[in-house]
Write an enzyme that holds these catalytic residues in place. Structure first.
Site: not given
Length: 849
Positions: A692, A746
């Protein structure tokens, strides 16, 4: 393998001494194979590639082999007491000249069923008669200089009608706090003996006495203790229990042990369990791979039952259901912005026609038709995902799904503006499909499979998308990476000037299992494998239907012990919507097991355990659930195949589909590895493995997770691979002949500085790393983006790192700096132009090398 003539048998009341009796198994065709996929153990293994489990995996291309001494054994736990009628041994070249077949109720005391002398290898089919839970081949004399080696060890008979006693199969010690009198070094701590891994161990100093103990967390009735010794074993020791960790009661005294694996039936009560070694069997200390403690299950009267209702969070409707729109709206209002909430919902629509419906889907909400084909469930209306909750930004529209129905959109075009972990499967859209939010805000999806879209698909602001085995009436555009395999109507490849990468077919695919109604009976359809697929799999629907009675319906409040018991009985798992905290690893050991989730059912491993392990067996289907890391670091959240796995599963691979991993966001989470694939031939079809970058419990060390996906197996295929933000490699590929079709990544936003991610003289860990030892690897449609918000000055060396060899090929590769927050110096290795500026312009390579 050779079948040999029936030998002369001498009968007694205790045992039979004979030449190998070879009778065709058809004589006992009514008896079931009780051993396949069950838990196996052995006195030793020749190496990591020949484990005991390979003798009961149903694969004659894998084998167990022992160390090269006479006194060796292999045993199988049938899971319950059974009446045993036949044992079949398929020997490899290293066979036994003399051996016994033995049976035991507890794995400790053994009775001879048959003694074989003068064996000559090949296949031995032995008629026996006895009852027990454990069956063992005890070697007496080898026929060759090598050890004993079995392709398969099969036990046939009739299973018992009830569970044997009340001693649970689950390991109450796994993941619990352990301590020891000493450790050999920092790499052999006490905790390694209760971590569920046979590749880590506790070892003591080389002195007597020494002890290892585990705190079960509460007082329990102890019925069995399993020890798995490393080469440095205990010859004499005591197994003890204590209420307080101070005063000890001896449950079992063992003298003259010979190491390997051993199980001891005991009876006692305590919170603490201890192995107290009094005499070592070698000059070294005591060394245990694993200690397992089994406790009573409270006197359960029978096995876990399959079937039943679907629980409180599954909403089953039909076209006549009153206030149906209100039901959709009520759940959506609750779930629209509940990104890290704990509620989970599944809508199931019975076959029929639904008019005027707009099913808006929020977080952790799934909608599925209950027909065998999508067109059995018709919606004249919409299934909508938009981004009003986030001001028109769809980049966080995660964790929702639609499946197995037909939509005739009310205005001609349906809107599905999603990000990652939001699959759109097995849908017939009788119109167009808009993948962007209202207002064309940012969007970061996405995945479509086995879907027919009659009209045009408009991605508009979608950054990337993968579509597999489908058909489309048209495709309007793309931003960076639009990849297609097996899609009729897909645009042609134009990656040198545009976003498209298109392959005519998908090399291997198998659609996700799904729930449906056959009349009034729930069943799960398990689609068959397809090769070089193009277009949808329906309405032909090759595959198998399984009745719901063959599934344990897991509902909120279920324990990991019950789940593992159900698996040990041969049941599949259907997780109904909910959040499930686990205090022991879920172990899938049987081939063709289905583990299916509804409504993004979520597994949370507590106490540092791993969430789910799959044995090196054929055809396991993992689908439709989320694993959320717990606050105590797990080593590996999901492991497919043990270390060293090497069986050939090409005919029936294990598949992982719509299985999502999260570390942090809902709260602090920690894991060293997220997913590790050790088995060969695994197909990963759509996953989002996410450390996260926002939510609760987020920080460089707060939710540290070094690796996203680690592939050690050979011939592994990933289609639709999304992996983001890991502290080290997002993908690390060690296996041969791996293939990836579509990869989105990413890099970790929160890398504090370049020094924190510098290794081997390289700034930044590659998003996708193929190990230097790999000779053959190929991938298509790959993108890595950086957004180094903590230190925008970071210049990452490259997005992709691969060995330069003739067998290594990458197609359609790009790196992108998002708004200039960090840059890439190269695309692959030291090839490709650097990114620069703040304009978010990709640096691309059409093919490497």
């Amino acid at each position: 393998m050779g079948l040999r003539s029936l030998g002369v048998a001498l009968a007694s009341t205790v045992a039979l001494i004979a030449l190998p009796v070879v009778a065709p198994p058809s004589a006992l065709a009514a008896d079931a194979n009780l051993s396949q996929g069950r838990t196996a153990a052995s006195s030793s293994t020749e190496n990591a590639g020949t484990p005991a489990a390979a003798a009961v995996d149903g694969d004659t291309g894998t084998r167990w082999s022992s160390a090269a001494t006479d006194d060796q054994w292999v045993q199988v736990d049938l899971g319950a007491t059974a009446s045993i009628s036949q044992v079949v041994l398929n020997w490899e070249a290293a066979y036994a000249a003399d051996y016994k077949i033995q049976v035991s109720p507890d794995g400790g005391s053994w009775t001879d069923l048959r003694t074989v002398t003068g064996g000559d290898g090949g296949t031995d089919t032995l008629t026996v008669s006895g009852q027990g839970r454990y069956v063992r081949m005890q070697g007496i004399h080898r026929a060759t200089p090598w050890g004993y080696s079995l392709w398969e060890f099969q036990v046939f008979g009739t299973p018992g009608t009830t569970q044997p006693g009340s001693c649970a199969a689950a390991n109450s010690a796994q993941g619990k706090t352990a301590s020891a009198s000493s450790t050999e070094n920092a790499g052999t701590p006490a905790s390694a003996a209760v971590d569920g891994s046979d590749s880590t161990r506790w070892s003591s100093q080389a002195a007597d006495p020494q002890w290892l103990r585990v705190d079960l967390g509460a007082s329990q009735d102890i019925c069995k203790i399993d020890l798995n010794w490393e080469a440095a074993y205990g010859k004499d020791f005591q197994l003890q229990a204590s209420a307080d960790g101070q005063s000890w009661t001896t449950l079992k005294t063992v003298a003259g042990a010979i190491g390997g694996r051993a199980s001891y039936e005991v009876s006692g009560t305590g919170r603490y369990v201890r192995m107290l070694g009094t005499a070592r069997g070698t000059a070294y200390g005591y060394s245990l791979w694993e200690v397992a403690v089994h406790t009573t299950s409270g006197g359960t009267s029978g096995p876990v039952q399959g079937g039943g209702d679907l629980g409180p969070n599954v909403i089953v409707v039909d076209p006549s259901t009153p206030n149906l729109q209100q039901k959709f709206d009520q759940v959506f209002t609750q779930q629209e912005s509940a990104q890290f909430g704990s509620e989970r919902y599944q809508f199931l629509l019975k076959p029929g026609t639904y008019n005027g419906i707009n099913a808006q889907l929020g977080f952790y909400t799934s909608i599925s038709g209950l027909g065998l084909n999508p067109d059995d469930t018709q919606i004249n209306g919409d299934i909508t995902v938009d981004a009003g909750w986030f001001n028109g930004n769809a980049t966080q529209n995660f964790w929702r799904s639609a499946e197995n129905l037909a939509i005739t959109p009310s205005n001609g075009t349906d809107r599905w503006a999603v990000a990652q972990a939001a699959p759109f499967r097995r849908i017939h859209v009788k119109g167009g499909l808009n993948l962007a939010p209202n207002g064309y805000g940012w969007a970061s999806g996405g995945y479509i499979a086995d879907t027919k879209i009659d009209g045009t698909v408009g991605p508009y602001s979608q950054q990337q998308w993968y579509t597999r085995d489908s058909s489309v009436g048209g495709w309007t555009n793309g931003v960076w990476n639009m990849t297609f395999t097996g899609v009729q109507g897909a645009p042609a490849t134009n990656f040198d000037t545009g976003p498209y990468t298109t392959l005519d077919t998908t090399p291997i695919s198998r659609e996700k299992p799904f729930l449906y109604l056959d009349g009034n009976d729930y069943k799960v359809f398990v689609p068959a494998k397809r090769t070089n697929a193009r277009g949808v799999s329906w309405p032909a629907n090759a595959g198998t239907s399984l009745p719901i009675s063959q599934f344990y319906l897991v509902k909120p409040g279920a324990t990991a012990a019950t789940i593992n018991t159900a698996l040990a009985q041969g049941l599949n798992l259907l997780f109904t919507p909910g959040v499930y905290h686990l205090d022991q690893t879920i172990n899938v050991t049987r081939s063709d097991t289905v583990v299916l989730g509804l409504g993004l059912a979520t597994l949370v491993p507590d106490g540092g355990i791993d969430a789910l392990h799959v044995a090196d067996v054929d055809g396991v289907r993992l689908a439709g659930f989320l694993i959320d890391a717990g606050a105590t670091r797990s080593d590996t959240l999901l492991q497919i195949g043990p270390a060293g796995a090497g069986a050939d599963h090409s005919a029936n691979p294990t598949t992982m589909q719509d299985v999502f991993i999260r570390i942090g966001g809902a709260g602090p989470g920690l894991a060293t590895n997220s997913v590790v694939v050790n088995s060969d031939d695994v197909v990963i079809d759509h996953t989002w493995i996410w450390r996260a970058d926002h939510g609760q419990g987020v920080g460089w060390e707060t939710n540290r997770a070094d690796y996203g996906l680690v592939v050690n197996g050979d011939d592994v295929l990933t289609t639709g691979l999304f992996v983001e933000h890991f502290n080290k490699y997002d993908v690390l590929w060690n296996g041969e002949r791996g293939r990836t079709i579509f990869f989105q990544n990413e890099k970790a936003y929160d890398a504090p500085n370049a020094a924190a991610i510098t290794h081997d003289g390289i700034v930044g860990y590659a998003a996708y790393k193929v190990a230097d030892t790999v000779n053959v690897h190929e991938a298509w449609g790959l993108g890595s983006y950086c957004n180094y918000t903590s230190d925008p000055s970071i210049v990452q060396r490259h997005g992709f790192q691969v060995p330069v060899k003739t067998g290594i090929k990458l197609h359609s590769i790009q790196v992108i700096s998002l708004g200039g927050k960090g840059q890439y110096a190269h695309v692959v290795n030291d090839t490709g132009a650097p990114t620069s500026g703040t304009d978010t312009i990709p640096s691309k390579i059409t093919q490497f090398p």
